[in-house]
Design a protein around this motif. Sequence first.
Motif, PDB file in Angstrom:
ATOM      1  N   ASN A  98       0.815  -1.214   0.000  1.00 22.39           N
ATOM      2  CA  ASN A  98       0.000   0.000   0.000  1.00 22.39           C
ATOM      3  C   ASN A  98       0.846   1.261   0.000  1.00 22.39           C
ATOM      4  O   ASN A  98       0.398   2.312  -0.458  1.00 22.39           O
ATOM      5  CB  ASN A  98      -0.934   0.008   1.215  1.00 22.39           C
ATOM      6  CG  ASN A  98      -2.251  -0.689   0.949  1.00 22.39           C
ATOM      7  OD1 ASN A  98      -3.179  -0.119   0.386  1.00 22.39           O
ATOM      8  ND2 ASN A  98      -2.333  -1.961   1.335  1.00 22.39           N
ATOM      9  N   ARG A 470      -7.425   7.225   2.914  1.00 21.94           N
ATOM     10  CA  ARG A 470      -7.754   8.312   1.989  1.00 21.94           C
ATOM     11  C   ARG A 470      -6.822   8.285   0.789  1.00 21.94           C
ATOM     12  O   ARG A 470      -5.599   8.270   0.929  1.00 21.94           O
ATOM     13  CB  ARG A 470      -7.634   9.665   2.699  1.00 21.94           C
ATOM     14  CG  ARG A 470      -7.989  10.844   1.807  1.00 21.94           C
ATOM     15  CD  ARG A 470      -7.964  12.143   2.608  1.00 21.94           C
ATOM     16  NE  ARG A 470      -8.189  13.296   1.743  1.00 21.94           N
ATOM     17  CZ  ARG A 470      -7.216  13.950   1.111  1.00 21.94           C
ATOM     18  NH1 ARG A 470      -5.956  13.576   1.250  1.00 21.94           N
ATOM     19  NH2 ARG A 470      -7.497  14.999   0.345  1.00 21.94           N
ATOM     20  N   LEU A 471      -7.410   8.273  -0.399  1.00 23.23           N
ATOM     21  CA  LEU A 471      -6.640   8.339  -1.642  1.00 23.23           C
ATOM     22  C   LEU A 471      -6.887   9.690  -2.295  1.00 23.23           C
ATOM     23  O   LEU A 471      -8.029  10.151  -2.386  1.00 23.23           O
ATOM     24  CB  LEU A 471      -7.055   7.219  -2.596  1.00 23.23           C
ATOM     25  CG  LEU A 471      -6.802   5.788  -2.127  1.00 23.23           C
ATOM     26  CD1 LEU A 471      -7.320   4.797  -3.156  1.00 23.23           C
ATOM     27  CD2 LEU A 471      -5.316   5.555  -1.869  1.00 23.23           C
ATOM     28  N   ALA A 808     -12.348  -4.937  -3.604  1.00 21.06           N
ATOM     29  CA  ALA A 808     -12.236  -3.509  -3.285  1.00 21.06           C
ATOM     30  C   ALA A 808     -10.897  -3.199  -2.636  1.00 21.06           C
ATOM     31  O   ALA A 808     -10.268  -2.173  -2.934  1.00 21.06           O
ATOM     32  CB  ALA A 808     -13.388  -3.089  -2.383  1.00 21.06           C
ATOM     33  N   SER A 809     -10.435  -4.096  -1.745  1.00 23.17           N
ATOM     34  CA  SER A 809      -9.153  -3.835  -1.070  1.00 23.17           C
ATOM     35  C   SER A 809      -7.999  -3.921  -2.051  1.00 23.17           C
ATOM     36  O   SER A 809      -7.060  -3.113  -1.990  1.00 23.17           O
ATOM     37  CB  SER A 809      -8.955  -4.827   0.079  1.00 23.17           C
ATOM     38  OG  SER A 809      -8.948  -6.156  -0.398  1.00 23.17           O
ATOM     39  N   ASN A 812      -8.092  -0.717  -4.210  1.00 24.36           N
ATOM     40  CA  ASN A 812      -7.594   0.455  -3.497  1.00 24.36           C
ATOM     41  C   ASN A 812      -6.086   0.373  -3.283  1.00 24.36           C
ATOM     42  O   ASN A 812      -5.388   1.389  -3.332  1.00 24.36           O
ATOM     43  CB  ASN A 812      -8.309   0.609  -2.158  1.00 24.36           C
ATOM     44  CG  ASN A 812      -9.713   1.170  -2.320  1.00 24.36           C
ATOM     45  OD1 ASN A 812     -10.034   1.766  -3.341  1.00 24.36           O
ATOM     46  ND2 ASN A 812     -10.556   0.961  -1.322  1.00 24.36           N
ATOM     47  N   ARG A 813      -5.599  -0.837  -2.999  1.00 20.71           N
ATOM     48  CA  ARG A 813      -4.154  -0.980  -2.840  1.00 20.71           C
ATOM     49  C   ARG A 813      -3.437  -0.622  -4.136  1.00 20.71           C
ATOM     50  O   ARG A 813      -2.424   0.087  -4.138  1.00 20.71           O
ATOM     51  CB  ARG A 813      -3.795  -2.409  -2.433  1.00 20.71           C
ATOM     52  CG  ARG A 813      -2.313  -2.575  -2.073  1.00 20.71           C
ATOM     53  CD  ARG A 813      -1.855  -4.019  -2.039  1.00 20.71           C
ATOM     54  NE  ARG A 813      -1.653  -4.527  -3.385  1.00 20.71           N
ATOM     55  CZ  ARG A 813      -2.268  -5.567  -3.906  1.00 20.71           C
ATOM     56  NH1 ARG A 813      -3.176  -6.204  -3.185  1.00 20.71           N
ATOM     57  NH2 ARG A 813      -2.018  -5.961  -5.127  1.00 20.71           N
ATOM     58  N   LYS A 815      -4.493   1.314  -6.553  1.00 22.09           N
ATOM     59  CA  LYS A 815      -4.576   2.766  -6.751  1.00 22.09           C
ATOM     60  C   LYS A 815      -3.555   3.482  -5.862  1.00 22.09           C
ATOM     61  O   LYS A 815      -2.872   4.413  -6.309  1.00 22.09           O
ATOM     62  CB  LYS A 815      -5.983   3.263  -6.440  1.00 22.09           C
ATOM     63  CG  LYS A 815      -7.040   2.865  -7.456  1.00 22.09           C
ATOM     64  CD  LYS A 815      -8.404   3.446  -7.095  1.00 22.09           C
ATOM     65  CE  LYS A 815      -9.458   3.090  -8.138  1.00 22.09           C
ATOM     66  NZ  LYS A 815     -10.781   3.688  -7.823  1.00 22.09           N
ATOM     67  N   GLY A 816      -3.475   3.041  -4.614  1.00 19.71           N
ATOM     68  CA  GLY A 816      -2.535   3.671  -3.696  1.00 19.71           C
ATOM     69  C   GLY A 816      -1.095   3.544  -4.168  1.00 19.71           C
ATOM     70  O   GLY A 816      -0.303   4.479  -4.056  1.00 19.71           O
ATOM     71  N   TYR A 856      -6.701   7.119 -12.499  1.00 20.76           N
ATOM     72  CA  TYR A 856      -6.634   5.958 -11.616  1.00 20.76           C
ATOM     73  C   TYR A 856      -7.669   6.045 -10.498  1.00 20.76           C
ATOM     74  O   TYR A 856      -8.315   5.049 -10.147  1.00 20.76           O
ATOM     75  CB  TYR A 856      -5.230   5.833 -11.026  1.00 20.76           C
ATOM     76  CG  TYR A 856      -4.157   5.518 -12.045  1.00 20.76           C
ATOM     77  CD1 TYR A 856      -4.370   4.578 -13.047  1.00 20.76           C
ATOM     78  CD2 TYR A 856      -2.928   6.178 -12.010  1.00 20.76           C
ATOM     79  CE1 TYR A 856      -3.388   4.293 -13.989  1.00 20.76           C
ATOM     80  CE2 TYR A 856      -1.938   5.898 -12.946  1.00 20.76           C
ATOM     81  CZ  TYR A 856      -2.177   4.965 -13.934  1.00 20.76           C
ATOM     82  OH  TYR A 856      -1.209   4.691 -14.860  1.00 20.76           O
ATOM     83  N   LEU A 857      -7.838   7.235  -9.945  1.00 19.70           N
ATOM     84  CA  LEU A 857      -8.806   7.397  -8.866  1.00 19.70           C
ATOM     85  C   LEU A 857     -10.224   7.068  -9.311  1.00 19.70           C
ATOM     86  O   LEU A 857     -11.032   6.540  -8.540  1.00 19.70           O
ATOM     87  CB  LEU A 857      -8.752   8.835  -8.330  1.00 19.70           C
ATOM     88  CG  LEU A 857      -7.668   9.147  -7.299  1.00 19.70           C
ATOM     89  CD1 LEU A 857      -7.645  10.638  -6.982  1.00 19.70           C
ATOM     90  CD2 LEU A 857      -7.899   8.344  -6.016  1.00 19.70           C
ATOM     91  N   THR A 860     -12.995   1.778 -11.874  1.00 23.75           N
ATOM     92  CA  THR A 860     -13.717   0.777 -11.081  1.00 23.75           C
ATOM     93  C   THR A 860     -13.166  -0.609 -11.366  1.00 23.75           C
ATOM     94  O   THR A 860     -12.472  -0.842 -12.371  1.00 23.75           O
ATOM     95  CB  THR A 860     -15.217   0.793 -11.415  1.00 23.75           C
ATOM     96  OG1 THR A 860     -15.385   0.358 -12.778  1.00 23.75           O
ATOM     97  CG2 THR A 860     -15.787   2.191 -11.251  1.00 23.75           C
TER      98      THR A 860
END
Length: 887
Positions: A98, A470-471, A808-809, A812-813, A815-816, A856-857, A860
Motif C-alpha cells: 500500500n 484516503r486516496l 475492493a481492497s 484500493n491498494r 490505486k494507492g 486511476y482514482l 472501477t
Amino acid sequence: MYKRVLRLGFATFALLAAAGAGAARAPANVTRATLANGLRVVIVRDTLAPVVTTEVNYLVGSDEVPAAFPGTAHAVEHMMFRGSPGLSKDQLAAVTANMGGTFDADTTEGVTQYYFVAPSQDLGVALHVESLRMRGLTAAPAEWAKERGAIEQEVSHDLSNPAYKFYEQLQAQLFAGTPYAHTPLGTRPSFDKTTAGMLKSFYDRWYAPNNAILVIAGDVDPAATLARVKREFGSIARKTLPARPTFDFKPVHAMTVKLPTDSPYGSVYLAWRLPGSRSPDYATALVMSAALGSKRAALYGMGMDGTALYGGFFDQSMPRAGIGMAVGIFARGNDPTAMLAHMRSILAQAAAKGIDPALIETAKRNAIAGLEFQKNSVDGLANAWSNALAFQGLGSPDAIRHAIAAVTPRAVDALARETFAPAHEVTAILTPQSSGKPVAGKGFGGAESFASAPGKSVQLPAWAARSFARLAVPHSTLAPVSYTLPNGLRLIVQPESISDTVELFGRIKTNEDLQAPKGEEGVADVLDGLFSYGTTHLDRLSFQRKLDAISAHVNAGSSFSLAVPSTHFAQGVRLLADDELHPALPARAFAVVQRQQAGLVAGQIRSPGFLLQLGLDKALLPPRDPQLRYPKPRQIMALTLQRVKNYYARIFRPDMSTIVIVGNVDPAVAKRVVEQSFGAWRSRGTRPTVDYPAVPPNKPGHLYVPDQSASQDSVNMAQTLDVTRDDPARFALNLGNQVLGGGFYASRLYHDLREKSGLVYTVGTSFAFGKHRSTYTVSFGADPDKVAAARAIVVRDLTEMQRAPVSASDLNRAKGILLRQIPLGESSFGGIGGQLLDLAIEGKPLDAMSIAARHYLALTAAQVERAYARHVRPAAFVTAVKGPPPK
C-alpha cells in the motif's frame, strides 16, 4: 536479497578523530541522537520531494554466521519478510504494498540493511513496521520451508552468472582463512541443512537496538520524527552482543580462473587485495583506483586505441579489506593473451614508476566535488549516510573530505608498489561460448493444473488502515519552465536548490531501424562510439582535461547528459555542445570503433540473450518488420566514414531534440546559456518518421534457447497488444497490473509463484506502450523442473483477472501504489529529468502524471476486468526460455 553492493565513496577509520570536530558541527538539516537502548539515529531533512527513505542498518552479516552455514545472515534477512509478533507475513505484504514505494533489504559481510522509500506521509507506518521487526521474528518452520525454495532460486540465479562464479572464487583466494572467504549468498546444500530454529537463534543474538543504526532522509520534520522514533523504538531492550570474528589475512597467492560465459564478449580481470574501508590507507586506495580508472589513463586508453573493446579499473570495499580490479573486454573469438600482457604491463608500470600526479589530483578533486552530488537523490542521500556510519565507521559522508585532500602522490605510489605484485595477482578469463541455436518448443507442460484461487484479501492492522484510508492526487513539487528555441529545440528547466549542482539530460528522437539505409545496420552504434574521441576543437585527452578541471561529466550521442557544479554550468554546457555538435569523427578512430563494433556484434548475435530476444521478436512481429533489423559484422565492416557522417547529418537535428535541466540554476540563465551553445544548430530536410508502425496480433508459440552457463531458466512470456500509449485503456491495464504484479508479496503472482509455492524468486510484469505498437511481458527465473508449473499459474491468474472483478481492497491498494509512485518518481534529479524528458519526447503535457492520477482514482473494478478481457490474451503468449532444457 544478497546484494554485492559497490560501496563507493571515500572513508578512512584513522580520520575519525580528525573528523570528529566537523561531525560535531553537524549541518542544520541533520539531527542525531542515541537512544537509551543504544539505537543510533540520524535524521537528514531533504525537501527535494515529499518522499522519505528509512534505512535500518544491523551491524551483522555473513562475517558472523556459523561455520559451514555461509548464508545464515542472508536467510534471516529473507525471513524478516515472513512476519513478526503482531504483524503477520500477509499483513506485512499488504502494508508495504500500500505504501507504493520500495521495501527491500540486502545482506553484506558486516551489515544487513532494511530500507523503505515511500511518501513522507507514510513515515509513521514505516517506522512502526521496523520497530515490530526489531522486537521479534516469527521464523516458523513452515514459513522457512517455503522461503527456502525462494532463496534457493536466488542462489541458482546467481550461479547462472559466470561473473558471480568468478567473484566467488576470487573472494576465496584473496581472503582465505577469514570470514570474507565466502560471499553472503549461501549455498543450496547449507540451506537444506538450515533449520528455522537456527535462524531464530541468529536473530535473537544479533538483532538489537544497540547493534543498529537508523538513518532517515527526506521531507520530514526532524523534531517530530525523532519523537516518533523514541516512541516506536525506545522500549526495545538492548542485548549483550556476542564476540565478533577475528581477521587474520594471509599473503595472497597468484591464481588464474578460466570460465565460459554466455556474454557476447569476453572479459579479463586482474584482481588484488586492497585496504578496507576502515583502514588508514583507504582514502589513498580510493584515489589510486580513481586515477587508474580515469578516462585519461592507460587502462581506459586500451578501449580507445583498439587494444580492447573497453578497459578500466574499479574497486570494491568491505570494512576490513577491499578488492581492486583491472578489467579488459575482448571480442568473441579473439585471443586475449596480448591484451592481458598489456594490462599487466600498465600495472607494473604503475608499481615501478608511479601514477601520473595530474591524474591523482584530478581524482581527489572529483571525489570531493562528488560529495555534493549525493544530495541529488533522497534515497541516495540516505545511502551515503548509511555507508559512512555503518560500513565505513565515520561520523558523516562529508568526514572523508580532509582525508581525500591529504592524499599525496607519494602515498599513492607507495600503495601501488605494495599492491601490484604479480605474486599476489588473481586473474580471471571469461571466454564466450556457443550454447546452441534456438529451438521451437511444443510447450512446457501446460497441462498442469493449479486450481486454488488467489489468496483472499488481507485485513490491514488498524494503524495501517488509517494511514491508507484516503486516496488523493498527490501534490507535485515540480514547476518546470518550458521553452522552444527558434531552431525547434525544446528546453525544459526545473530549478532545484537542494545542492550546488546542475544535471542536464538530452535526447534526439531517432530510430536506426527506420532511418538507416539498407545494408547500413549498426551505423548508429559506430557513430555513438566516435563521440568519445574529442571535438573538432579539442582532441580526446584535451577535452577530458577541460572536463576534469571543472569536475564535470559529459556523455554525448543521440542520448546525452551533463553533471556539473553550478558554478561551472555555462562552461559545462559549452563543452557538451562542442562534443554534440562538433564531434571530431577522426578516420583513425573510425577504424578502431568499426573493428570493435564488428567484433562485439559477432559475439552478440551468437549469445543466448540475443538469440532469445530475436526469436521472441520473430514470433511476435510480421516478417520483414523493421524492428527485426540487426547489424552483422560484414555490414559494419562495409561502412565508410562518409556514410557515418551522412547519418549524423540526417539524424542530429534540433527539431527532434529535447533538453531537460534540473538543478541550482535560474531558468532564464539556463535558456541563455543553452541558446549560446546550441542556438546555431540547424535541421536539414523534413522531419523523419521514427515510430514503428502498428502490427497485427501475434500467434502463440514456444521458444527454447540453450545456455550452457546457466543453472536456472530465464523465462519471458510476451504478446503484442492493441493498446497504445495514448489510448485511455492503458490506465485500467496499468491499474490491473499492480494487482497482478505490483507490491511485492501482496501481488497475486508473487503470492502464488513465490510465497505460496516457492517456484520462483522474482517475477515481473510490464506493459510497453508505444505510439503504434505495444507489448505485454511476464518474466521470471525458475529451475527447469518448475518452469511449466510457474507458467501455468501465470496463465491462470491472468484468466482470473478477466473473469471476476478484483476486490475492493486489492483495487484500493493498486490505486494507492500508483498514486504514491508519482512523488517517488520526483525524488531525484535523475528521476525528475528522465520523467520530463520522456513526457516531452512522447508529446504529453508535463503534468501528465497528475492527469494519470485522476484517471486511476476514477477507475472501477469492472473497468479493469473489461480491459483485461478485451485486450489481454492469456492463451496467446509466446513463451521464450533460456537456460537448461525445461522439464
